[in-house]
Write an enzyme that holds these catalytic residues in place. Structure first.
Site, PDB file in Angstrom:
ATOM      1  NE  ARG A   1      42.317  49.193  47.748  1.00 50.14           N
ATOM      2  CZ  ARG A   1      42.425  47.937  47.639  1.00 50.14           C
ATOM      3  NH1 ARG A   1      41.374  47.089  48.268  1.00 50.14           N
ATOM      4  NH2 ARG A   1      43.543  47.546  47.260  1.00 50.14           N
TER       5      ARG A   1
ATOM      6  CB  SER B   1      51.203  44.658  12.515  1.00 51.06           C
ATOM      7  OG  SER B   1      50.124  43.573  11.874  1.00 51.06           O
TER       8      SER B   1
ATOM      9  NE  ARG C   1      15.912  49.425  50.443  1.00 54.73           N
ATOM     10  CZ  ARG C   1      16.192  48.474  51.356  1.00 54.73           C
ATOM     11  NH1 ARG C   1      16.450  47.457  51.366  1.00 54.73           N
ATOM     12  NH2 ARG C   1      15.766  48.968  52.844  1.00 54.73           N
TER      13      ARG C   1
END
Length: 449
Positions: free
Chosen positions: A118, A274, A313
Site C-alpha cells: 500500500r 523565522s 526464528r
C-alpha cells in the site's frame, strides 16, 4: 512524533502504518488463511466465513491489544486471542480453527508486506509525478547557463537543464530499481513453527498457494522467516532515494544563499519564516529532504544488521524491523512530497546566474583557455602559464583576458577574437545539450515502456 508528520511524513506513508491499518492488515491475513484452508479442504467453507466475518478492525479492542502485546512479545498473539473470542461468541466450532496451522511470524510478516504494498503504491505514484515534473523543468531550463561548482568553488559553466538532467537520471534509476524489487518483496509468508508447514500437512503447499492467490502476493519457494533480504533490499532502496533527494535539497539550499541567490523555494505565505528575523525565508523543503537523507542510512543499517538472524526464528533482529522499516518508508514518502513541491514552484533567477558567471572576472573560463593553448604548448606548460595569469587576476583584481593578453609568452599565441570566444561561457558548454537529450530520451523510453 505524530505532531511532525505533516512536516516530515506527508503523503501516503503514515496512512499505511496507522494502528488501525496495521491491525486490519493482520486480520486480512487471518481471513485469507482461513479461506485458503477452506479452498483445499482443511476446514469447511462455513467455518472460514465465520472466522472472516469477524476480521474487522473496529471489533478489536486496540488499547487492550497494545497492553497485552507488551506481555506477549508481539501483536499477533493477543490479536488471535481477541479474534478467537469474537468468533466463539457466534460459532464455538469455528473458533477452534482461528489461526490454524500458522505461527505469529507468518501473520506479522505477511501483514507487513500488505502494508508495504500500500505504501509503495503511493510512493511509486509520487515518484512518477516527480520524474515527470523534473523532465519538464529540465526541458524548460535546458539552455539556462550557470556556473558549475566543484568543492563549492566556481568551475566551468553548465546549464540548469544539465543539473536537473542529473537529478532526472538518478530518479529514473530509482524507479527502475523499485520495479525490479517489488516482485521479490511482495511475497507471502507461511511456514508454521519452523518453516516446514508440518501443522498443515499434507495440504501445506496448497494452502500457501491459495493464500498467496487470495492476497495477490507471490508464493515463495519456501518460507523466509529468518532470511530477511527482501526487507533489507527495500530499506536500501529507500535510503538511496532519500540520498538522491537530499542531494537536491543540498544543491538548492546552497544556491538559495543570499550571496548566490540563483534558486529559491516556492514563495508561500508563512513558509520558511523565522521567529526572530522578519526578513528570513528559510528553505523548508530542503531541510526536510536533508533530514531524511541524514536519518535514512542509520535506519537502513538497522535492517542490514537484522539480516543476521538466529536459526529458524530471529531474536531481536526481527523485532528491530517492526518500527524501523515503516519509519524509513514514511520518511521517503515525505521527502518525495517535499521534492515535488520544491520543483513545481522552484524560483529561478536567471539574472543572478549570469551575474555570478561574471563574478570571477573570467577565471571560470581558465580551463577552456588552457585546452586551446595546450594544443600548441602542451598541456603542462599551458596549465602553468594560465595559472600565473589567474594568480595575477586574483592579486590585482584585473580580468583574465587582460592578464592573458599582457603575458609576454602568450601574447603572440592569442588572437583577440579567438580569446573572446574562449572566454564566452555560452560558447563553452561542451556536450551539455546532447547529454540532456540522452537523459530525456531515456525518460521517454522508460515512461512509454
Amino acid at each position: 512524533m505524530e505532531l511532525l508528520n505533516s512536516l516530515f511524513r506527508p503523503g501516503v506513508g503514515p496512512q499505511a502504518f496507522t494502528p488501525e491499518a496495521t491491525i486490519q492488515a493482520l486480520l486480512d491475513v487471518e481471513a485469507a488463511l482461513a479461506r485458503a484452508e477452506a479452498d483445499v479442504g482443511v476446514i469447511l467453507p462455513a467455518t472460514a466465513e465465520a472466522i472472516a466475518a469477524h476480521c474487522r478492525v473496529e471489533r478489536i479492542d486496540l488499547p487492550r491489544l497494545a497492553a497485552d502485546a507488551a506481555q506477549a512479545g508481539n501483536l499477533a498473539i493477543p490479536l488471535v486471542r481477541q479474534l478467537t473470542a469474537l468468533v466463539a461468541a457466534d460459532d464455538a466450532v469455528a473458533a477452534g480453527f482461528v489461526h490454524w496451522g500458522a505461527t505469529s511470524q507468518d501473520i506479522l510478516d505477511t501483514a507487513l508486506v500488505l502494508q508495504l504494498r500500500r505504501a509503495l503504491a503511493g510512493i511509486a505514484a509520487d515518484l512518477d509525478s516527480l520524474i515527470e515534473l523534473c523532465a519538464e523543468r529540465c526541458a524548460q531550463h535546458r539552455g539556462e547557463i550557470m556556473a558549475g561548482r566543484t568543492w563549492l568553488q566556481q568551475a566551468p559553466p553548465i546549464t540548469l537543464g544539465l543539473k536537473l538532467a542529473s537529478l532526472l537520471d538518478a530518479l529514473l534509476r530509482q524507479r527502475e530499481r523499485l520495479r525490479q524489487l517489488r516482485p521479490r518483496l511482495l511475497t507471502l509468508q507461511l511456514g508454521g513453527a519452523v518453516g516446514t508447514l508440518a501443522a498443515l500437512a499434507p495440504h501445506g503447499l496448497a494452502v500457501m498457494e491459495q493464500m498467496a492467490r487470495r492476497l495477490d502476493l507471490a508464493a515463495p519457494d519456501l518460507p523466509w522467516h529468518s532470511q530477511r533480504d527482501r526487507l533489507a533490499e527495500l530499506a536500501c532502496w529507500s535510503a538511496l532515494l532519500c540520498g538522491t533527494l537530499g542531494k537536491l535539497g543540498r544543491d538548492v539550499s546552497l544556491s538559495a544563499q543570499t550571496e548566490i541567490a540563483e534558486l529559491r523555494e516556492p514563495e508561500q505565505p508563512g513558509r520558511g519564516g523565522s521567529s526572530s528575523m522578519p526578513h528570513k525565508r528559510n528553505p523548508v523543503a530542503c531541510a526536510v529532504m536533508l533530514a531524511a537523507a541524514a536519518r535514512a542510512p542509520g535506519l537502513a543499517a538497522t535492517l542490514l544488521t537484522a539480516l543476521v538472524q538466529e536459526q529458524e526464528r530471529g531474536l531481536g533482529g526481527w523485532q528491530a524491523e517492526w518500527e524501523t522499516l515503516p519509519d524509513l518508508l514514511c520518511l521517503s514518502a515525505g521527502a518525495l512530497r517535499q521534492a515535488e513541491e520544491l520543483l513545481r514552484g522552484l524560483v529561478v533567477d536567471s539574472d543572478a546566474m549570469r551575474r555570478n558567471l561574471e563574478a570571477s572576472r573570467g577565471l571560470i573560463m581558465a580551463e577552456a583557455v588552457t585546452m586551446a593553448l595546450g594544443q600548441r604548448l602542451g598541456h603542462a606548460r599551458a596549465h602553468l602559464l594560465v595559472a600565473e595569469c589567474c594568480e595575477q587576476v586574483r592579486r590585482q583584481g584585473s580580468r583574465l583576458a587582460d592578464a592573458l593578453l599582457g603575458h609576454p609568452e602568450l601574447i603572440s599565441l592569442l588572437n583577440e577574437d579567438a580569446l573572446h570566444t574562449l572566454l564566452d561561457p555560452d560558447k563553452n558548454l561542451g556536450a551539455a545539450d546532447a547529454l540532456i537529450e540522452r537523459v530525456l530520451r531515456h525518460y521517454r523510453e522508460q515512461t512509454d515502456g
